[in-house]
Design an enzyme around this catalytic site. Structure first.
Site, PDB file in Angstrom:
ATOM      1  N   HIS A 103       0.814  -1.214   0.000  1.00  0.00           N
ATOM      2  CA  HIS A 103       0.000   0.000   0.000  1.00  0.00           C
ATOM      3  C   HIS A 103       0.854   1.273   0.000  1.00  0.00           C
ATOM      4  O   HIS A 103       0.353   2.362  -0.288  1.00  0.00           O
ATOM      5  CB  HIS A 103      -1.009   0.002   1.160  1.00  0.00           C
ATOM      6  CG  HIS A 103      -0.450   0.337   2.503  1.00  0.00           C
ATOM      7  ND1 HIS A 103      -0.238  -0.607   3.484  1.00  0.00           N
ATOM      8  CD2 HIS A 103      -0.080   1.509   3.051  1.00  0.00           C
ATOM      9  CE1 HIS A 103       0.230  -0.024   4.570  1.00  0.00           C
ATOM     10  NE2 HIS A 103       0.337   1.270   4.330  1.00  0.00           N
ATOM     11  N   ASP A 134       0.191  -7.538   1.509  1.00  0.00           N
ATOM     12  CA  ASP A 134       0.585  -6.132   1.651  1.00  0.00           C
ATOM     13  C   ASP A 134       2.103  -5.977   1.721  1.00  0.00           C
ATOM     14  O   ASP A 134       2.640  -5.286   2.585  1.00  0.00           O
ATOM     15  CB  ASP A 134      -0.065  -5.482   2.871  1.00  0.00           C
ATOM     16  CG  ASP A 134      -0.082  -3.950   2.750  1.00  0.00           C
ATOM     17  OD1 ASP A 134       0.444  -3.425   1.755  1.00  0.00           O
ATOM     18  OD2 ASP A 134      -0.589  -3.290   3.675  1.00  0.00           O
ATOM     19  N   SER A 217       4.521   2.896   7.748  1.00  0.00           N
ATOM     20  CA  SER A 217       4.308   1.696   6.940  1.00  0.00           C
ATOM     21  C   SER A 217       5.540   1.347   6.122  1.00  0.00           C
ATOM     22  O   SER A 217       6.124   2.208   5.462  1.00  0.00           O
ATOM     23  CB  SER A 217       3.137   1.903   5.982  1.00  0.00           C
ATOM     24  OG  SER A 217       1.923   1.737   6.640  1.00  0.00           O
TER      25      SER A 217
END
Length: 365
Positions: A103, A134, A217
């Site tokens: 992402h 992911d 992230s």
């Protein structure tokens, strides 16, 4: 409790100060007088003084450990500029491969990468993304001298209570470090599709109290041996507080899965063996007469796939996998997340007004 992805949009940057702190529990021992009635006690023989000295040494030792880990690992943590968003990544090897979240890269193919040690901004290109877990790998177009790959740990050695640090670029603040502990293991978490999330359901995640914010992230969750044990990916949100962040509840993809996916992408350009179980169907959530989620209706069944071989067909409504109730697509994904391809599970479903069961040998995503 829902989970929101930690992708950072420049339009939502807000000033945030996140100092690194170390908590120390100092124990004071109260001692009475001993000896021949003297009211004075030499400082060197005071239990309180000894405890304070011990606590001070422990504080210094822990601080030294933190600083050593930061010095070791931070040069391997990068900031990734993916056109309209910022995220983090970890230098995977000396060839310029960087592992991050799917992402973070989104639909982009080229990126700007900044290393924590400074220097000019580097260009990188996408190798491959694997949204189902992911994860993604990008590669520097030109590998700079002195690029340092991170050291990756062993998921089997991760334990609840271990001290960890999260390193990345939360809210665009590059080279930021927060600390906490491993709060739990084996969590299954579903990621939202809103705001750029992949919608993946990920099993065996590491829960941590180390602060994880937008921009973290793809960064590194690190133990005190300077080993990466996970990639921070999700931060929990509290629906009762308007989906604002729930402090101290973050999730990281375990290092075992990171290495499995990254190695396959680097070797083959894609994931060839996901290790994730599937029924080989597409489905949709259905509701009951009270408009409450009540199962997953099969929209299509892959010919020769797991469900097809077990006799399931389009229109069947799955209500349970093993002992796990299935009410939505997400709960079906979560029920399968803990299983492996080739395992046999009992699937409960309805066909018309009749409830049936079938033993299914699980396929692979």
């Amino acid at each position: 409790m829902d989970s929101s992805h930690s992708r950072h949009s420049r339009s939502r940057v807000r000033r945030l100060l996140m100092p690194l702190t170390a908590g120390v529990c100092a124990i004071t021992l109260v001692g009475g007088c001993s000896g021949s009635g003297s009211d004075s006690v030499e400082p060197s023989s005071s239990p309180t003084g000894a405890a304070q000295g011990s606590a001070s040494r422990a504080t210094n030792d822990l601080q030294d450990d933190y600083q050593a880990v930061i010095k070791d690992v931070l040069p391997s943590v990068v900031q990734i500029d993916a056109s309209d968003s910022l995220g983090s990544g970890i230098v995977y090897d000396g060839k310029g491969h960087i592992v991050t979240n799917a992402h973070v890269v989104g639909g982009e193919k080229s990126f700007k990468v900044s290393v924590a040690t400074g220097g000019k901004v580097l260009s990188a290109s996408l190798v491959s993304a694997y949204p189902e877990q992911d994860l993604a790998v990008i590669k520097l177009d030109k590998v700079p001298d002195g690029l340092k790959a991170a050291k990756f740990g062993d998921s089997e050695k991760v334990e609840v209570g271990q001290i960890v640090m999260a390193m990345g670029s939360p809210l665009g603040l590059s080279s930021s470090v927060t600390q906490g502990i491993v709060s739990a293991l084996g969590r299954t978490v579903s990621e939202s599709r809103s705001g750029g999330g992949t919608g993946a359901t990920i099993g065996d995640m590491v829960q941590t109290s180390a602060a994880i914010n937008p921009g973290n992230s793809g960064g590194a969750l690190v133990n005190l041996n300077s080993e990466v044990i996970g990639i921070p990916t999700l931060a929990a949100t509290d629906p009762q507080m308007g989906d604002s962040a729930a402090p101290g509840i973050g999730f990281a993809i375990p290092v075992s899965m990171v290495k499995t996916v990254a190695d396959q992408i680097i070797r083959s350009g894609r994931v060839t063996d996901s290790g994730r179980a599937a029924l080989n169907i597409t489905g949709r959530t259905v509701v009951d007469d009270s408009y409450q989620p009540a199962g997953v209706a099969l929209v299509s069944v892959t010919k020769g796939g797991a469900a097809d071989k077990a006799g399931l067909r389009v229109g069947d409504i799955i209500t349970k996998v093993g002992d796990a109730p299935v009410t939505t697509i997400t709960s079906l994904s979560e029920a399968l997340a803990g299983e492996k391809p080739g395992q046999k599970v009992e699937v409960t479903y309805t066909r018309g007004s009749t409830e049936k069961t079938a033993e299914v040998t699980l396929g692979e995503i």
